[in-house]
Design a protein around this motif. Structure first.
Motif, mmCIF file in Angstrom:
data_model
loop_
_atom_site.group_PDB
_atom_site.id
_atom_site.type_symbol
_atom_site.label_atom_id
_atom_site.label_comp_id
_atom_site.label_asym_id
_atom_site.label_seq_id
_atom_site.Cartn_x
_atom_site.Cartn_y
_atom_site.Cartn_z
ATOM 1 N N ALA A 1 0.371 -10.213 -0.021
ATOM 2 C CA ALA A 1 -0.695 -9.258 0.326
ATOM 3 C C ALA A 1 -1.327 -8.607 -0.906
ATOM 4 N N VAL A 2 -0.576 -8.449 -1.996
ATOM 5 C CA VAL A 2 -1.175 -7.830 -3.191
ATOM 6 C C VAL A 2 -1.695 -8.871 -4.173
ATOM 7 N N TRP B 1 -0.046 -11.535 -5.619
ATOM 8 C CA TRP B 1 0.854 -11.952 -6.685
ATOM 9 C C TRP B 1 1.422 -13.346 -6.445
ATOM 10 N N ARG C 1 -6.178 -9.840 -5.728
ATOM 11 C CA ARG C 1 -5.859 -8.857 -6.777
ATOM 12 C C ARG C 1 -7.006 -7.884 -7.007
ATOM 13 N N ASP C 2 -8.241 -8.341 -6.806
ATOM 14 C CA ASP C 2 -9.366 -7.412 -6.980
ATOM 15 C C ASP C 2 -10.057 -7.115 -5.643
ATOM 16 N N ALA C 3 -9.268 -7.143 -4.572
ATOM 17 C CA ALA C 3 -9.839 -6.909 -3.242
ATOM 18 C C ALA C 3 -9.826 -5.437 -2.840
ATOM 19 N N ASP C 4 -9.372 -4.575 -3.739
ATOM 20 C CA ASP C 4 -9.259 -3.138 -3.448
ATOM 21 C C ASP C 4 -10.613 -2.568 -2.990
ATOM 22 N N ARG C 5 -10.644 -2.015 -1.809
ATOM 23 C CA ARG C 5 -11.866 -1.376 -1.304
ATOM 24 C C ARG C 5 -11.676 0.138 -1.144
ATOM 25 N N SER C 6 -10.772 0.695 -1.937
ATOM 26 C CA SER C 6 -10.503 2.137 -1.838
ATOM 27 C C SER C 6 -11.764 2.963 -2.021
ATOM 28 N N TYR C 7 -12.679 2.466 -2.863
ATOM 29 C CA TYR C 7 -13.900 3.248 -3.105
ATOM 30 C C TYR C 7 -14.719 3.438 -1.831
ATOM 31 N N ARG C 8 -14.496 2.559 -0.847
ATOM 32 C CA ARG C 8 -15.178 2.730 0.431
ATOM 33 C C ARG C 8 -14.469 3.761 1.304
ATOM 34 N N LEU C 9 -13.245 4.081 0.949
ATOM 35 C CA LEU C 9 -12.432 4.976 1.790
ATOM 36 C C LEU C 9 -12.397 6.411 1.272
ATOM 37 N N PHE C 10 -12.588 6.574 -0.031
ATOM 38 C CA PHE C 10 -12.547 7.927 -0.588
ATOM 39 C C PHE C 10 -13.695 8.752 -0.023
ATOM 40 N N PRO D 1 -8.015 -6.128 -13.087
ATOM 41 C CA PRO D 1 -8.985 -6.725 -12.157
ATOM 42 C C PRO D 1 -9.667 -5.690 -11.249
ATOM 43 N N GLN E 1 -4.399 -0.271 -8.382
ATOM 44 C CA GLN E 1 -3.241 -0.794 -7.652
ATOM 45 C C GLN E 1 -2.009 -0.547 -8.519
ATOM 46 N N TRP F 1 -7.900 9.523 9.120
ATOM 47 C CA TRP F 1 -8.432 8.838 10.307
ATOM 48 C C TRP F 1 -7.498 8.998 11.505
ATOM 49 N N SER G 1 -6.908 -2.709 0.606
ATOM 50 C CA SER G 1 -6.807 -1.711 -0.465
ATOM 51 C C SER G 1 -5.365 -1.296 -0.715
#
Lengths: 106, 542
Positions: free
Chosen positions: A84-85, A87, A95-104, B118, B133, B250, B300
């Motif tokens: 999932a992360v 690795w 590895r670069d799928a982080d979408r935290s910026y959409r959640l903040f 990344p 991360q 949420w 995320s």
């Protein structure tokens, strides 16, 4: 808490012994031993660093569990955090799928 | 980057122990420690980094991941970023520090990109650098630390500081717990980057954070500040360790019968949850996350879903029991008092960074969550490393200087029974976990708790040193105990509610307390009021 070191998959590389932040494992002549299970802080990092997907950390932080290793392997739960992360070779794109910026800012 | 000309020198490893000679010793291998070590090496120092666990996995960030207070340098965006926190923090922040942390965090985050971190790219092709991360970030930081020529000692908890005849810090000594022997590093400066104290509450990745560096520093005479801002609790599934409170914005919160708990919320309503938990079980369900948000959450923060996927719970459609785990000074804002821009403490040669150092300068009295904390770790780490390297350089040759051990409780042979670290830790948890003592504070309850904590300290300080196997646990418990006493003495001294510190007996903010509370001491814990820098400047101008 850490519950499983699968003897079939473990190659005794001792990475888990080295990376565990709370020193839960001991080296042996063969596969490592869960020597201080009560010190496990349930951070899942030993499992993440295991290159053979031989470890399983139960999500129950305070109470030991009885687990069926065969069932865990059949359900492909071992190694699921590593996949999932991103690795693993087949999941590197995550590895670069982080979408935290959409959640903040919620 | 300049590659340092030499590494720290290994002097000997005879008779089951190892000795190093270095310019700078960094204690702690989380974000602040690795940034400090790299910075010190880049400024020409020979550096040793000693971590209690494994540099790369130990600490809250590696396990949990973090947001970063990364703000584009446009003046209006910087202004908004600073202004948005001032009321929350009870106006205890320092604008000058906020600005320099924003600048430094921007530079360090971009440095991470250059090193190959990344970062994701958004729909417009713009890199997004306000989140990291944990495992990925800290694996990279370990690599860069090694590449900078730093000698890393893993599973090597520090036990006590060394000082010279004039009280200047001269290194530290500790255990190599997987080798069963000791290490000593003779150094010209030391950076404390050992994190805060979460009292073994199992908040994600925090059980290595037991306040060890605070105790070491206090034994050498260091002071603390803002220790009353230490009552952060995080939401997690009742059975699990994954504290990721952001995702609970949420959530709906219900009681045993399924009725919505009025006012309960992850932000601004966590105290309602604490009160409800005193009466019975509280359940959460992330039913306000739409399909798109759910997808973003999954990619995320995969770790958030481990407790659910592994117990067969769908957190979006099913209720699950939650609890609040104490994050203490990890999410709190207090820590070692910083004297100047180099992150020097009140002890010569001793520097502090990250959660171990006070974060009041940028957060005031309210937690910055992961975001400000990560920015602080990067910035203070960079400055502390630089400061320590420059201090070492100025000190010059120290060959042959006499050094003294500063460790106290748990390290001395006494006639009493050996210090029981495990039992002591449980007693301390009984004083700092309960919401009615720590979350909702009141003079009578704080005072009674302090009497019990003081009695525990009296016992611990006359106890015999335990055997080698139990030594670390004993020192951790002693550090937790000292931390709890600084927290509650400071909480008693602030007779108002400000930032995250809330007093049932003084529910309002009171302008007579618009100052910092300094604390310190071991056998006798003291507090004093310290004016804000802006007010100090005003006085100086008169």
């Amino acid at each position: 808490m850490i519950e499983v070191i699968d003897a079939e998959r473990c190659t005794a590389c001792d990475i888990c012994v080295n990376v565990c932040p709370t020193n839960v494992f001991d080296k042996t002549d063969g596969i490592p031993r869960i020597a201080r299970q009560g010190d496990c802080q349930t951070c899942f990092l030993c499992e993440l660093y295991c290159p053979e997907d031989a470890l399983f950390v139960s999500p129950f932080a305070d109470t030991p569990q009885q687990l069926d290793v065969v069932a865990l392997k059949e359900a492909e739960v071992l190694g699921s955090y590593r996949r999932a992360v991103g690795w693993t070779d087949e999941s590197r794109h995550l590895r670069d799928a982080d979408r935290s910026y959409r959640l903040f800012g919620h | 980057m300049t590659i340092p000309s030499s590494r720290a020198e290994r002097l000997s490893s005879s008779a089951g122990s190892v000795v190093f000679d270095a310019d700078v010793l960094v204690l702690g291998g989380g974000p602040a420690g690795t940034w400090a070590a790299i910075s010190a090496a880049e400024h020409g120092a020979r550096v040793v980094l000693a971590d209690k666990g494994f540099c790369g996995t130990s600490g809250a960030t590696a396990a949990a991941g973090t947001g970063v207070w990364y703000v584009d340098p446009a003046p209006e965006r910087r202004e908004a970023a600073m202004a948005s926190r001032e009321k929350l923090g009870g106006h205890l922040q320092d604008r000058r520090w906020m600005a320099r942390v924003l600048d430094r965090t921007y530079a360090q985050s971009n440095q991470l990109a250059d090193w190959g971190y990344p970062y994701p790219v958004d729909e417009d092709g713009k890199p997004q650098r306000n989140s990291l991360q944990g495992p990925e970030y800290m694996r990279l930081m370990r690599k860069r630390t090694k590449q900078a020529g730093v000698t890393i000692l893993d599973h090597s908890p520090a036990l006590e500081l060394l000082v010279d005849g004039s009280g200047v810090v001269a290194g530290a000594t500790g255990l190599r717990r997987q080798k069963g022997d000791r290490w000593t590093v003779n150094a010209k400066a030391v950076v404390i980057a050992t994190g805060g104290c979460a009292f073994l509450s199992k908040t994600l990745g925090s059980n290595v954070l037991t306040g060890d560096g605070y105790l070491l520093a206090a034994e050498a005479g260091a002071e603390f500040t803002s220790m009353e801002f230490s009552n952060a609790y995080a939401i997690s599934p009742a059975f699990g360790s994954v504290t990721k409170t952001l995702f609970y914005s949420w959530a709906s919160f219900t009681d045993e019968q399924g009725s919505v708990i009025p006012g309960a919320s992850s932000k601004g309503g966590r105290s309602v949850i604490a009160r409800a938990l005193r009466k019975g079980a509280v359940y959460a369900q992330l039913d306000e996350a739409d399909a798109e948000t759910q997808k973003h959450m999954r990619v995320s923060q995969p770790n958030f879903f481990l407790p659910f996927d592994r117990t067969g719970i769908d957190p979006f459609t099913q209720r699950f029991p939650i609890t609040l785990r104490l994050e203490g000074t990890v999410r709190g804002t207090g820590g070692l008092r910083i004297l100047d821009d180099s992150c020097a403490t009140t002890v010569p040669g001793l520097y502090a960074a990250g959660d171990a150092a006070t974060r009041e300068l940028i957060c005031g009295g309210f937690t910055g969550g992961g975001s400000h904390n990560a920015a602080w770790a990067m910035s203070s780490g960079y400055w502390a490393g630089q400061g320590a390297a420059e201090f070492a350089q100025q000190l010059g040759v120290t060959v042959g200087r006499q050094v003294f051990r500063r460790g106290t409780v748990g390290l001395r042979s006494r006639s009493g029974r050996p210090l029981q670290g495990g039992a002591l830790a449980q007693s301390i948890q009984g004083e700092v976990f309960p919401y009615e003592l720590n979350y909702f504070r009141e003079a009578g309850r704080l005072g009674q708790s302090l009497s019990r904590l003081d009695a525990l300290w009296s016992d611990a300080s006359v106890a015999d040193a335990p055997g080698e196997q139990e030594l670390l646990r004993a020192r951790e418990a002693a550090a937790m105990l000292a931390t709890a006493r600084w927290m509650y003495r400071s909480a008693l001294a602030r007779q108002e509610s400000r930032g995250m510190h809330r007093r049932d007996d003084y529910p309002e903010q009171d302008d007579r307390y618009l100052h910092y509370v300094t604390t310190g001491g071991l056998d006798e814990v003291w507090t004093s009021a310290r004016p804000l820098p802006s007010l100090q400047y005003a006085e100086a101008a008169e």
